[in-house]
Design an enzyme around this catalytic site. Structure first.
Site, PDB file in Angstrom:
ATOM      1  N   ARG A  44       0.941  -1.274  -0.152  1.00 50.63           N
ATOM      2  CA  ARG A  44      -0.081   0.022  -0.128  1.00 50.63           C
ATOM      3  C   ARG A  44       0.960   1.200   0.067  1.00 50.63           C
ATOM      4  O   ARG A  44       1.062   2.203  -0.924  1.00 50.63           O
ATOM      5  CB  ARG A  44      -0.840   0.201   1.176  1.00 50.63           C
ATOM      6  CG  ARG A  44      -2.143  -1.008   1.068  1.00 50.63           C
ATOM      7  CD  ARG A  44      -3.109  -0.604   2.358  1.00 50.63           C
ATOM      8  NE  ARG A  44      -4.189  -1.303   2.205  1.00 50.63           N
ATOM      9  CZ  ARG A  44      -5.485  -1.380   3.105  1.00 50.63           C
ATOM     10  NH1 ARG A  44      -5.295  -0.313   3.764  1.00 50.63           N
ATOM     11  NH2 ARG A  44      -6.141  -2.422   3.148  1.00 50.63           N
ATOM     12  N   HIS A  90      -6.980  -4.411  -7.628  1.00 50.95           N
ATOM     13  CA  HIS A  90      -6.979  -3.766  -6.489  1.00 50.95           C
ATOM     14  C   HIS A  90      -8.018  -4.175  -5.541  1.00 50.95           C
ATOM     15  O   HIS A  90      -8.975  -3.818  -5.617  1.00 50.95           O
ATOM     16  CB  HIS A  90      -6.586  -2.412  -6.741  1.00 50.95           C
ATOM     17  CG  HIS A  90      -6.139  -1.534  -5.538  1.00 50.95           C
ATOM     18  ND1 HIS A  90      -4.853  -1.813  -5.207  1.00 50.95           N
ATOM     19  CD2 HIS A  90      -6.387  -0.776  -4.686  1.00 50.95           C
ATOM     20  CE1 HIS A  90      -4.482  -1.062  -4.012  1.00 50.95           C
ATOM     21  NE2 HIS A  90      -5.869  -0.173  -4.013  1.00 50.95           N
ATOM     22  N   TYR A 133     -17.959  12.160 -12.478  1.00 57.80           N
ATOM     23  CA  TYR A 133     -18.163  13.417 -13.466  1.00 57.80           C
ATOM     24  C   TYR A 133     -16.749  13.678 -14.082  1.00 57.80           C
ATOM     25  O   TYR A 133     -16.894  14.723 -14.903  1.00 57.80           O
ATOM     26  CB  TYR A 133     -18.530  14.643 -12.255  1.00 57.80           C
ATOM     27  CG  TYR A 133     -19.766  14.714 -11.741  1.00 57.80           C
ATOM     28  CD1 TYR A 133     -20.980  14.542 -12.274  1.00 57.80           C
ATOM     29  CD2 TYR A 133     -20.042  14.455 -10.387  1.00 57.80           C
ATOM     30  CE1 TYR A 133     -22.160  14.385 -11.733  1.00 57.80           C
ATOM     31  CE2 TYR A 133     -21.083  14.308  -9.672  1.00 57.80           C
ATOM     32  CZ  TYR A 133     -22.187  14.220 -10.468  1.00 57.80           C
ATOM     33  OH  TYR A 133     -23.362  14.304  -9.764  1.00 57.80           O
TER      34      TYR A 133
END
Length: 826
Positions: A44, A90, A133
Site C-alpha cells: 500500500r 486492487h 463526473y
C-alpha cells in the site's frame, strides 16, 4: 493463554461439535500485527524504488493500458477506470483508487503527470469532483512507464484471486520516483520524496552509467536540488545535500513574490508561485487570522486574482507607511508562504524498505532499467529468430512451389501433407505448418523479393541484438541513449529557483514602518508626482534633463503633507507617504517613475494644478497672482481640512501662478513678477503686499490694458542670476500648435516699479504675432519642456529687454528653474 473456539462437523452428526484450541494471545497479536504491517508496507504505502509507484498506482496504469486508453484516444469516465481496477487487480475501496488516479493527474502534485484528466480534478484548496463526473486517459509520460510490458521485460504475478496476471513492476523508461516524488505513511515508517526535473535526473543517471564510481558532488552538478511543480524558491541547500547523502534532510520553500505598485497610491506584494502543495486559500486564511490577532501588521487587503490565463496571482495590499520588504518578511515567518519540506527517501528494494540517497536511488533504477533492456532484447532476439526460421522455410517452398503444391494435393489430410513436406524438403514442424497456412497471394515473384529483404533485415537485427547482449558496455550505451531520447522528448525547464541562503532577515535591518525621514516631494510639468528617499540637495546637471521639468518641489518628511495650489484658488492636501519613491540619482531628477496627479486629486474640468507648496508655518507664506492682475500674500494658518480656498476670486478670474516666499514670512526680499499677454513685465518687492487671511481677495498687482490678461506670476530673488523667458505667437492659433518666437533676457535688464503700475515692455512682436503665449521669470538654469515632457532647448540670453524673439523649434508647454536648495548649474 487464551482459547480459540472452532466448529467441526462429524460425518454422521447433524450438529456442530466445538473444538477448543489453546493459543498464546501475545504470539497471536504479534503475528497479526506483523502481517498487517507487512501488507501496508509492501502492498500500500511505500513505492518501489524501480518504477517509483505504489501498487495502486501501478495497477491503475496497467489497467488503463489494457483498456487502450492511450493519449491519442478519447477520455473515458474515471468511474469506469476505477471499477476495472477494483474488479481485476486492487482489492480495496474505490475511494482509494480514485484518490490515486486524481493525484497522478494533478499538475501541481506531479512534476510529470501520468494521467490526462478531463474535468474537475481538484485544486490545492478544493477536492476533485466525483469519479462519475470526470474523465481520464493515459498521459504521454505514462506510455514510457508501460511500453514493453508485452516483451517479457518484467515479471507478472497473480492478482488477488489468482485469476489474472499483473506486472510486479512497470518497465519505467525514466526514473519516476525521483521525477515525481512520493509520499506515504506505513506502519512504523513513512516516505516523503520531493519531485525533480526530468532532464536533470536523466543527466545524473547517464553520468552514473558512464562513471559508476562517481561521487555525490558529481551527481549534484546534474541534480542541484528538487524542482517543484509549482515553482517557488528553495532557500538553503545544506539540507538537500544531507538528503542526497543519507536519504534524510529538509529544505525551506518560499513563494515567488514581487513588490509592485498595484494602484497609483498603493504598494503591494504580488505572489505568483507558492510552496509545494500550498494553496492560495490557505495563505489568505492564515494572513487574515494573523491580522485579526495583530501578529501581522501593515496589510490592508488580500485578493486572489488567480485565473486560467495568468495563473496564480495573489495580491497583498500594503498599508501606506509600511515597508513592503519588512511586511514580506513577516509573511514568510507567520504564513505558509514559507514552508518546510522534510525529505525521507524510503522505498522498497527487493521487497524490503530502505532509506536511499541520491546515488543509491539512481543505482537501483539504472540496474533495473538495464535488466529491462536486456530482457527486452532477449525477447526480441527470440522473436526474430523464430521469424527468420519461418521465412527461410517459406523461401524453400517458393523456390519449388510446383512440387510443394503437388505434395499437398496428393496427401489425404493436413497431417499427412505436413509430414511429407517435412520429409521431402527437410523442413521443421513450424515451417511446414506455416507453409500449409500460406495464402495463395504470397506465391508471386514479388513476394519472394519481399521475403529475401525481410530475411536480410532479420539477420541484421539478430546480429545487433546478439552483439548488445554479448557486450555489457553496448547494453549500457543503449540504456543511456534511450534515456537521452526521453529527456529530449519530455523534458521541461527548471521551475524552482535554488538559493544558497536567504541572507539576513529584512526585518532585522529594515523597520516595519516607514520612518519619518526628510525628503523632497516633486511635481513635474506633465503632472507626475513622487518623493525622494533623502532630503539631499537635488542636482541640476547643468540645467538639462532628458525628460520633463520639475515645476514644484517641497522639502518635507516621509509622513508629512504638502499643498497643491490650483487655478481656482484652492489648496489640496497631499500625503507624501502615498507617493512613489524615486531612487537616488546623480543627474537631474526625472519623474518617469512617478504617479499621475489624477490618482491623488480629482480636479473638475477647468481646474488646473499649478504647483505644490509647504504647509509648515515656518516655511513662509504663499503669494498668488491672478489673470486679472490681482496679487495676494496668504498667511500660513492653514486649516486641517483636505482642501480649502486660499483666495476669493472674482467671477471669470483664475490664478495663473503661485509661489512660496522662502526668504521670510514677515519681510520677504523676493520680487513679485507679473508678465501680461501684451508683453508687459512688472516687478515689485513682495514686502509691498500685506499678508491676508484665506478669505481675502487680494489687492491690485499690475495695471492691465483693455482686453489683456496676466500670463505669468512668480517670485524672483533680485540678487540671484535670473532670466526672463517669453514666447510670442498668434492669438488665433490653437494652443500648442504654433512654435512662435522665443526670447531669453537677463532679469536685471528690467527695472523695478511700483505695485499696480503698468510695467515695461519685455518682448517685441513680429509680423503675425499679437500675444505672449508663454512667459516665465526665475533663477538660472532655466529648463523647458513640451506638452509631452520632452526637454527642449532654450536660446542664449540676450541683452535687449524689448527685442523680438527667434523662431522656436517646437511649442513649449512649461518652463522651470532649479529646485530651491539645489546647487546652481553653470
Amino acid at each position: 493463554m487464551a482459547r480459540r473456539t472452532t466448529a467441526t462437523k462429524d460425518a454422521g452428526d447433524a450438529d456442530y461439535a466445538e473444538k477448543i484450541v489453546d493459543i498464546d494471545v501475545e504470539e497471536e497479536m504479534q503475528g497479526a500485527f506483523l502481517e498487517y504491517a507487512y501488507s501496508v508496507i509492501y502492498s500500500r504505502a511505500l513505492p518501489d524504488a524501480r518504477d517509483g509507484l505504489k501498487p495502486v498506482q501501478r495497477r491503475i496504469l496497467f489497467s488503463m493500458a489494457e483498456m487502450g486508453l492511450r493519449p491519442d484516444r478519447g477520455h473515458v469516465k474515471s468511474s469506469r477506470v476505477v471499477g476495472d481496477v477494483m474488479g481485476k487487480y486492487h482489492p480495496h475501496g474505490d475511494g482509494a483508487i480514485y484518490d490515486a488516479l486524481v493525484r497522478m493527474a494533478q499538475p501541481f502534485t506531479m512534476r510529470l503527470p501520468l494521467v490526462d484528466g478531463h474535468g474537475n480534478f481538484g485544486s490545492l484548496d478544493d477536492g476533485p469532483a466525483a469519479s462519475r463526473y470526470t474523465e481520464a486517459r493515459l498521459a504521454p509520460a505514462a506510455l514510457l512507464m508501460t511500453t514493453g510490458l508485452d516483451e517479457d521485460t518484467v515479471d507478472f504475478i497473480p492478482n488477488y484471486d489468482d485469476q489474472l496476471l499483473q506486472p510486479a513492476v512497470l518497465p519505467a523508461a525514466f526514473p519516476n520516483l525521483l521525477v515525481n516524488g512520493a509520499s506515504g505513511i506505513a506502519v512504523g515508517m513513512a516516505t516523503n520524496m520531493a519531485p525533480h526535473n526530468l532532464v536533470e535526473v536523466i543527466g545524473a543517471a547517464r553520468h552514473l552509467i558512464s562513471n559508476p564510481s562517481c561521487s555525490l558532488d558529481d551527481l549534484m552538478k546534474f541534480v542541484p536540488g528538487p524542482d517543484l511543480p509549482q515553482g517557488g524558491k528553495i532557500v538553503g541547500l545544506d539540507g538537500i545535500r544531507d538528503a542526497y547523502l543519507t536519504g534524510r534532510g529538509s529544505f525551506r520553500t518560499r513563494a515567488t513574490t514581487r513588490i509592485e505598485k498595484i494602484t497609483p497610491r498603493k504598494m503591494g506584494i504580488v505572489v505568483t508561485e507558492l510552496p509545494y502543495l500550498v494553496g492560495p486559500e490557505k495563505v489568505i486564511e492564515k494572513i487574515k487570522d494573523n491580522v485579526q490577532s495583530k501578529k501581522l501588521q501593515g496589510i490592508s487587503d488580500v485578493k486572489d486574482l488567480t485565473d486560467r490565463k495568468h495563473g496564480l496571482r495573489l495580491v497583498i495590499e500594503v498599508k501606506n507607511g509600511f515597508n513592503p520588504e519588512a511586511v514580506l518578511e513577516q509573511l514568510y515567518k507567520l504564513t505558509p508562504m514559507e514552508d518546510n519540506f522534510a525529505i525521507n527517501n524510503v522505498a522498497l528494494v527487493d521487497g524490503q524498505p530502505r532509506t536511499l540517497g541520491l546515488k543509491e536511488l539512481l543505482r537501483v533504477y539504472v540496474d533495473f532499467r538495464t535488466d529491462v533492456v536486456r530482457r527486452r532484447s532477449e525477447f526480441r532476439l527470440r522473436k526474430r529468430k523464430d521469424r527468420l526460421h519461418l521465412v527461410e522455410g517459406l523461401l524453400v517452398a517458393i523456390l519449388d512451389i510446383d512440387e510443394v503444391i503437388q505434395v499437398i494435393r496428393s496427401s489425404d489430410d493436413a497431417g499427412t501433407a505436413k509430414g511429407r513436406l517435412m520429409d521431402v524438403f527437410d523442413l521443421s514442424d513450424p515451417q511446414a505448418t506455416y507453409i500449409l497456412d500460406l495464402q495463395l497471394r504470397r506465391l508471386t515473384k514479388f513476394s519472394r523479393i519481399e521475403l529475401e529483404n525481410e530475411k536480410s533485415e532479420l539477420e541484421r537485427q539478430i546480429e545487433e541484438l546478439e552483439a548488445m547482449l554479448g557486450d555489457e558496455k553496448l547494453l549500457l550505451r543503449t540504456v543511456s541513449g534511450e534515456l537521452a531520447d526521453v529527456a529530449k522528448a519530455h523534458g521541461t525547464p527548471r521551475r524552482t529557483v535554488l538559493l544558497e541562503s536567504a541572507g539576513n532577515p529584512v526585518s532585522a535591518t529594515t523597520p516595519l514602518e516607514v520612518a519619518d525621514d526628510p525628503c523632497w516631494v516633486l511635481l513635474s510639468s506633465t503632472g507626475l508626482m513622487a518623493r525622494t528617499t533623502t532630503a539631499d540637495p537635488i542636482p541640476t546637471e547643468g540645467g538639462r534633463s532628458k525628460h520633463d521639468v520639475i515645476v514644484g518641489a517641497v522639502r518635507t518628511t516621509a509622513r508629512g503633507e504638502v499643498g497643491l495650489v490650483t487655478s481656482l484658488g484652492r489648496m489640496v492636501r497631499l500625503s507624501a507617504l502615498e507617493l512613489p519613491t524615486l531612487p537616488p540619482t546623480n543627474g537631474s531628477p526625472s519623474l518617469s517613475g512617478g504617479a499621475p496627479l489624477a490618482a491623488y486629486v480629482d480636479l473638475p474640468a477647468g481646474e488646473e494644478p499649478l504647483t505644490i507648496v509647504s504647509l509648515a508655518p515656518e516655511a513662509g507664506g504663499v503669494a498668488l497672482g491672478t489673470a486679472s492682475g490681482v496679487v495676494k500674500r496668504v498667511t500660513a494658518d492653514y486649516p486641517g481640512r483636505p482642501d480649502f480656498d486660499v483666495i476669493s476670486l472674482r467671477d471669470g478670474d483664475s490664478v495663473v501662478g503661485a509661489v512660496q516666499l522662502r526668504s521670510g514670512q514677515e519681510y520677504p526680499v523676493e520680487d513679485l513678477v507679473f508678465i501680461t499677454s501684451d508683453a508687459q513685465l512688472l516687478r515689485f518687492p513682495a514686502g509691498a503686499v500685506r499678508p491676508q487671511g484665506r478669505g481675502g481677495g487680494g489687492i491690485a498687482g499690475i495695471k492691465l490694458a483693455t482686453g489683456q490678461r496676466a500670463v505669468f506670476f512668480g517670485a524672483v530673488d533680485p540678487g540671484a542670476d535670473a532670466v526672463v523667458v517669453t514666447s510670442s505667437g498668434s492669438s488665433g492659433a490653437l494652443p500648442g500648435t504654433e512654435a512662435g518666437s522665443l526670447k531669453v533676457t537677463p532679469y536685471a535688464e528690467y527695472p523695478a516699479k511700483g505695485r499696480a503700475t503698468g510695467g515695461v515692455r519685455c518682448h517685441r512682436f513680429l509680423k503675425g504675432e499679437d500675444t505672449l503665449v508663454l512667459a516665465w521669470a526665475g533663477a538660472t538654469p532655466a529648463r523647458a519642456a513640451g506638452a509631452n515632457g520632452v526637454a527642449l532647448e532654450l536660446p542664449p540670453a540676450t541683452g535687449r529687454r524689448d527685442g523680438s524673439g527667434v523662431p522656436a523649434t517646437a511649442a513649449i508647454a512649461r518652463i522651470a528653474g532649479p529646485v530651491a536648495g539645489a546647487p546652481q548649474g553653470p
